[in-house]
Design an enzyme around this catalytic site. Structure first.
Site, PDB file in Angstrom:
ATOM      1  N   ASN A   9       0.875  -1.186   0.000  1.00  0.00           N
ATOM      2  CA  ASN A   9       0.000   0.000   0.000  1.00  0.00           C
ATOM      3  C   ASN A   9       0.906   1.227   0.000  1.00  0.00           C
ATOM      4  O   ASN A   9       1.481   1.579   1.025  1.00  0.00           O
ATOM      5  CB  ASN A   9      -0.887  -0.041   1.251  1.00  0.00           C
ATOM      6  CG  ASN A   9      -1.707   1.223   1.426  1.00  0.00           C
ATOM      7  OD1 ASN A   9      -1.802   2.050   0.509  1.00  0.00           O
ATOM      8  ND2 ASN A   9      -2.296   1.384   2.597  1.00  0.00           N
ATOM      9  N   LYS A  11       0.146   4.255  -0.284  1.00  0.00           N
ATOM     10  CA  LYS A  11      -0.489   5.463   0.284  1.00  0.00           C
ATOM     11  C   LYS A  11      -0.225   6.656  -0.647  1.00  0.00           C
ATOM     12  O   LYS A  11      -0.142   6.469  -1.860  1.00  0.00           O
ATOM     13  CB  LYS A  11      -0.012   5.691   1.718  1.00  0.00           C
ATOM     14  CG  LYS A  11      -0.205   4.443   2.584  1.00  0.00           C
ATOM     15  CD  LYS A  11      -0.070   4.677   4.053  1.00  0.00           C
ATOM     16  CE  LYS A  11      -0.258   3.354   4.779  1.00  0.00           C
ATOM     17  NZ  LYS A  11      -0.242   3.477   6.225  1.00  0.00           N
ATOM     18  N   HIS A  95      -9.520   1.067   4.671  1.00  0.00           N
ATOM     19  CA  HIS A  95      -8.268   1.252   5.414  1.00  0.00           C
ATOM     20  C   HIS A  95      -8.539   2.158   6.611  1.00  0.00           C
ATOM     21  O   HIS A  95      -9.369   3.068   6.525  1.00  0.00           O
ATOM     22  CB  HIS A  95      -7.216   1.873   4.483  1.00  0.00           C
ATOM     23  CG  HIS A  95      -5.866   1.895   5.116  1.00  0.00           C
ATOM     24  ND1 HIS A  95      -5.503   2.845   6.021  1.00  0.00           N
ATOM     25  CD2 HIS A  95      -4.822   1.041   5.001  1.00  0.00           C
ATOM     26  CE1 HIS A  95      -4.264   2.591   6.430  1.00  0.00           C
ATOM     27  NE2 HIS A  95      -3.833   1.502   5.836  1.00  0.00           N
ATOM     28  N   GLU A  97      -7.066   4.598   7.761  1.00  0.00           N
ATOM     29  CA  GLU A  97      -6.919   6.038   7.467  1.00  0.00           C
ATOM     30  C   GLU A  97      -8.188   6.569   6.795  1.00  0.00           C
ATOM     31  O   GLU A  97      -8.573   7.720   7.004  1.00  0.00           O
ATOM     32  CB  GLU A  97      -5.673   6.266   6.601  1.00  0.00           C
ATOM     33  CG  GLU A  97      -4.409   6.079   7.429  1.00  0.00           C
ATOM     34  CD  GLU A  97      -3.198   5.586   6.654  1.00  0.00           C
ATOM     35  OE1 GLU A  97      -3.159   5.723   5.412  1.00  0.00           O
ATOM     36  OE2 GLU A  97      -2.277   5.052   7.303  1.00  0.00           O
ATOM     37  N   GLU A 167      -5.645  -5.113  10.543  1.00  0.00           N
ATOM     38  CA  GLU A 167      -4.641  -4.076  10.785  1.00  0.00           C
ATOM     39  C   GLU A 167      -4.957  -3.353  12.087  1.00  0.00           C
ATOM     40  O   GLU A 167      -5.794  -2.430  12.095  1.00  0.00           O
ATOM     41  CB  GLU A 167      -4.636  -3.058   9.640  1.00  0.00           C
ATOM     42  CG  GLU A 167      -4.232  -3.627   8.313  1.00  0.00           C
ATOM     43  CD  GLU A 167      -3.647  -2.552   7.409  1.00  0.00           C
ATOM     44  OE1 GLU A 167      -2.481  -2.677   7.024  1.00  0.00           O
ATOM     45  OE2 GLU A 167      -4.345  -1.572   7.124  1.00  0.00           O
ATOM     46  N   GLY A 173       2.052   2.274  10.815  1.00  0.00           N
ATOM     47  CA  GLY A 173       2.979   3.393  10.678  1.00  0.00           C
ATOM     48  C   GLY A 173       3.685   3.776  11.964  1.00  0.00           C
ATOM     49  O   GLY A 173       4.312   4.831  12.048  1.00  0.00           O
ATOM     50  N   SER A 212       3.095  -2.152  10.429  1.00  0.00           N
ATOM     51  CA  SER A 212       4.540  -2.217  10.677  1.00  0.00           C
ATOM     52  C   SER A 212       5.161  -3.564  10.310  1.00  0.00           C
ATOM     53  O   SER A 212       6.071  -4.043  10.998  1.00  0.00           O
ATOM     54  CB  SER A 212       4.861  -1.834  12.127  1.00  0.00           C
ATOM     55  OG  SER A 212       4.431  -0.501  12.388  1.00  0.00           O
TER      56      SER A 212
HETATM   57  P1  PGA Z   1       2.654   0.310   7.714  1.00  0.00           P
HETATM   58  O1  PGA Z   1       1.204   0.530   7.060  1.00  0.00           O
HETATM   59  O2  PGA Z   1       3.184  -0.991   7.141  1.00  0.00           O
HETATM   60  O3  PGA Z   1       3.457   1.496   7.280  1.00  0.00           O
HETATM   61  O4  PGA Z   1       2.456   0.219   9.187  1.00  0.00           O
HETATM   62  C1  PGA Z   1       0.329  -0.547   6.872  1.00  0.00           C
HETATM   63  C2  PGA Z   1      -0.931  -0.056   6.241  1.00  0.00           C
HETATM   64  O5  PGA Z   1      -1.365   1.064   6.546  1.00  0.00           O
HETATM   65  O6  PGA Z   1      -1.549  -0.760   5.427  1.00  0.00           O
END
Ligand code: PGA
Length: 250
Positions: A9, A11, A95, A97, A167, A173, A212
Site C-alpha cells: 500500500n 499510500k 483502510h 486512514e 490491521e 505506521g 509495521s
Molecule cells: P505500515 O502501514 O506498514 O506502514 O504500518 C500498513 C498499512 O497502513 O496498510
C-alpha cells in the site's frame, strides 16, 4: 491450501520516476520462485501507468480506495468500473486512514465492498481496533462489528471472493507491530466467526496482517497458521525490503 498474498500500500507516496524504478525492481525480483501473489496499490493517478508497466509480469495492481456510487455527479471520486477499466484487480476497502481521516462508516464501507465485487474486482477489507479499544478489551467486538456490517449488506457468500486484512490501528505506521501471537489470536477469531456461518468460505479466506510489517518481522508473522500474508505500508516503498517480505510469505 490458501495462496499467500503480499500487498504493498503505497499510500500518498511516489512519482512517475520513483514508481517506474520501484516497479522495475519488483518485476526483476519476482522470478516465479515466490509462492505469494504480489500486488502493489499506487495512488489512483498512477494506476494506468503501473498496470501498463506490469503487463504480463507476476506483479498485479490494486487501488487504495473506490467510490460508493457507480457514476454521476461525484466530483473527485473514482468508480469501481473505472478501476476495472484501467486494469486493477484488487481494491483496498476501509483502510483505517479512510475510516478515521475521511469518516468512512460501516454503511459506506459495505457499499464500497459491494461496488468492488460487482465489477469482478477483489476487495481487501481492512478491519482493526484502536489502542483504546484493545486496552478496553473490545478488540473482538469491534472486529466482529466491522465484518458483520459488511456481511449483513453483501451476504456471507461474497467473502469467497474477498480478502480480509487485520490491521490494528495502533500498529500502522508506528513501527510497533502486533506480536505473532497477538495477530494469530485475532486472525483465528475472524476465521472462527466466519466458520460459524460457512466453514468452506472460512477455510479458503485469505486473512492478511498489516501494521509495521518489515523484512525483520515478516517471517515470524507469516508463519502463524491463520496469517496468509501481509498488507505493507512503509516497507513497500523500498524495493529490496519489499522483496524480502514477499519471500518471507513463501
Ligand atoms: P505500515 O502501514 O506498514 O506502514 O504500518 C500498513 C498499512 O497502513 O496498510
Amino acid at each position: 491450501m490458501r495462496r499467500p498474498i503480499v500487498v504493498g500500500n503505497w499510500k500518498m507516496h511516489g512519482s512517475r520516476a520513483e514508481n517506474t524504478a520501484l516497479v522495475e525492481h519488483l518485476i526483476q525480483g519476482l522470478d516465479g520462485r515466490q509462492a505469494a501473489e504480489v500486488i502493489v496499490c499506487p495512488p489512483h493517478v498512477y494506476l494506468q501507468e503501473v498496470v501498463r508497466q506490469t503487463k504480463d509480469t507476476l506483479l498485479h495492481v490494486g487501488a487504495q480506495n473506490v467510490a460508493t456510487e457507480p457514476s454521476g455527479a461525484h466530483t473527485g471520486e473514482v468508480s469501481a468500473a473505472m478501476l476495472k477499466d484501467v486494469g486493477c484487480r484488487y481494491v483496498i476497502v476501509a483502510h483505517s486512514e479512510r475510516r478515521t481521516l475521511y469518516r468512512e462508516d460501516d454503511a459506506m464501507v459495505a457499499r464500497k465492498f459491494r461496488a468492488v465485487l460487482s465489477h469482478g474486482l477483489t476487495p481487501i477489507l481492512c478491519v482493526g481496533e484502536t489502542l483504546d479499544e484493545r486496552e478496553n478489551g473490545t478488540t473482538e467486538a469491534v472486529i466482529a462489528r466491522q465484518i458483520e456490517s459488511v456481511v449483513a449488506v453483501a451476504g456471507i457468500d461474497t467473502l469467497a471472493h474477498a480478502v480480509i486484512a487485520y490491521e490494528p490501528v495502533w500498529a500502522i505506521g508506528t513501527g510497533k507491530n502486533a506480536t505473532p501471537d497477538e495477530a494469530q489470536a485475532v486472525h483465528r477469531f475472524i476465521r472462527d466467526r466466519i466458520a460459524s456461518r460457512d466453514g468452506n468460505i472460512a477455510a479458503g479466506l485469505r486473512i492478511l496482517y498489516g501494521g509495521s510489517v518489515k523484512a525483520g518481522n515478516a517471517a515470524e508473522l507469516f508463519a502463524m497458521p491463520d496469517v496468509d500474508g501481509g498488507l505493507v505500508g512503509g516497507a513497500s516503498l523500498k524495493g529490496d525490503e519489499f522483496m524480502d517480505i514477499c519471500a518471507a510469505a513463501g
